[in-house]
Design a protein around this motif. Structure first.
Motif, short mmCIF file in Angstrom:
data_model
loop_
_atom_site.label_atom_id
_atom_site.label_comp_id
_atom_site.label_asym_id
_atom_site.label_seq_id
_atom_site.Cartn_x
_atom_site.Cartn_y
_atom_site.Cartn_z
N UNK A 1 -36.74 10.67 -0.72
CA UNK A 1 -37.38 11.51 -1.74
C UNK A 1 -38.74 11.03 -2.23
N UNK A 2 -39.10 9.75 -2.01
CA UNK A 2 -40.35 9.24 -2.61
C UNK A 2 -41.24 8.52 -1.62
N UNK A 3 -40.74 7.47 -0.98
CA UNK A 3 -41.51 6.72 -0.01
C UNK A 3 -42.52 5.77 -0.60
N UNK A 4 -43.35 5.20 0.28
CA UNK A 4 -44.38 4.24 -0.10
C UNK A 4 -45.71 4.91 -0.42
N UNK A 5 -46.09 5.91 0.35
CA UNK A 5 -47.45 6.44 0.35
C UNK A 5 -47.70 7.58 -0.63
N UNK A 6 -46.81 8.58 -0.76
CA UNK A 6 -47.14 9.75 -1.58
C UNK A 6 -47.46 9.39 -3.03
N UNK A 7 -48.46 10.06 -3.56
CA UNK A 7 -48.89 9.86 -4.95
C UNK A 7 -48.88 11.20 -5.68
N UNK A 8 -49.01 11.13 -6.99
CA UNK A 8 -49.09 12.35 -7.80
C UNK A 8 -50.31 13.16 -7.41
N UNK A 9 -51.40 12.50 -7.02
CA UNK A 9 -52.60 13.23 -6.61
C UNK A 9 -52.37 14.00 -5.32
N UNK A 10 -51.49 13.48 -4.46
CA UNK A 10 -51.19 14.16 -3.21
C UNK A 10 -50.27 15.36 -3.42
N UNK B 1 -25.58 14.10 1.26
CA UNK B 1 -24.60 13.02 1.35
C UNK B 1 -25.20 11.63 1.30
N UNK B 2 -26.52 11.50 1.53
CA UNK B 2 -27.13 10.18 1.64
C UNK B 2 -28.51 10.21 0.99
N UNK B 3 -28.90 9.09 0.35
CA UNK B 3 -30.17 9.00 -0.35
C UNK B 3 -30.91 7.73 0.06
N UNK B 4 -32.20 7.86 0.35
CA UNK B 4 -33.05 6.73 0.75
C UNK B 4 -34.08 6.54 -0.36
N UNK B 5 -34.00 5.41 -1.09
CA UNK B 5 -34.78 5.22 -2.30
C UNK B 5 -35.94 4.24 -2.13
#
Length: 282
Positions: free
Chosen positions: A13-22, A46-50
């Motif tokens: 759902x979030x990752x390293x790279x994405x930002x609010x500006x993106x 069923x699965x979440x990657x945080x």
């Protein structure tokens, strides 16, 4: 072919790279991530990657925010059945010690899984550095802590290294594998390239297919055709369409893959069934 068989979704759902500006939809704060997970639970994920972020919104290896996230997710309806994974990413820190801290969480803060990228690789603007010794030490720590590796495979060589780790006793079957397609320096979302990776993996792997950027939709289709499940989410792709005219959200990406799966008559499997396949208890 997997047509007709139940499938699972791993939401990154979030990752390293994405930002609010993106993207205004990428969840950055604790409350935003938990809210996205809650919506995903209602859809049957069923699965979440945080990936946790610090106060400035930057990817962090600090275990404290991960522990709070896992505890909050466990408290959600369906949260105890959800398979919760955390990152040990090498994109910002190649060292073992800082990356391994998240593996020492206990109690309700302890994750079920943790990512383990099986080689170094280049992305468009940066590298993920994963030395063989670091990979082995992370795998060993995960085994000692009873945390299942979420193996990340971008090419055939990484699939072969999964066999090496298995032969060395550092990972145990059944292996869970994310095959990520569309990276500039990795395998592309092509049936022949995917087939080569699947053939190179140890037998009996439980596999999800992911696509980076504009390749997400097509790669997820290959996952529905060839694998046990798919990985989807804003970590890998911020847009709903190839023309980049519609911003995606985690919820819309999950809804799309469920609709796509319905055409292949692939229903969502239960969280309990996925846990059983992976040999995980609640």
């Amino acid at each position: 072919m997997q047509v007709g068989f139940p499938f699972f979704i791993n939401l990154a759902c979030t990752g390293v790279i994405p930002t609010r500006a993106m993207s205004p939809h990428v969840p950055i704060t604790h409350d935003e991530i938990v809210a996205d997970v809650a919506r995903a639970l209602t859809l049957g994920v069923q699965m979440m990657h945080l990936h946790a972020r610090d106060a400035e919104g930057v990817q962090t290896a600090d275990p404290e925010p991960y522990g709070r996230l896992v505890e909050a997710i466990r408290a959600l309806p369906g949260g105890r059945e959800l398979i919760v994974g955390v990152t040990t990413s090498g994109r910002r820190d190649a060292g073992f010690e800082s990356r391994a801290r998240v593996l020492d969480l206990d109690g309700d803060a302890k994750p079920d899984m943790a990512s383990l990228t099986l080689s170094s690789l280049n992305f468009v603007q940066s590298a993920s550095v994963n030395a063989p010794d670091t990979i082995r030490r992370l795998a060993q720590r995960m085994r000692e802590r009873g945390i299942r590796p979420e193996l990340e495979v971008f090419d055939v060589g990484m699939a072969n290294f999964a066999r090496v780790l298995l032969s060395e006793g550092l990972v145990q079957a059944p292996l869970y594998v994310n095959v990520l397609l569309g990276n500039i320096a990795g395998a592309q979302p092509d049936l022949l390239q995917l087939a080569a990776i699947l053939a190179a993996l140890p037998s009996g792997c439980i596999v999800a297919i992911a696509g980076l950027g504009r390749f997400q939709l097509g790669a997820n289709g290959l996952g529905l055709l060839m694998a046990n499940g798919v990985r989807v989410g804003l970590e890998d792709n911020l847009w709903f369409d190839r023309q980049r005219s519609v911003e995606a959200s985690n919820e819309s990406l999950v809804q799309r893959i469920i609709a796509q799966a319905a055409l292949w008559e692939r229903p969502l499997m239960s969280r309990t069934e996925l846990r059983n396949q992976l040999g995980m208890t609640i």
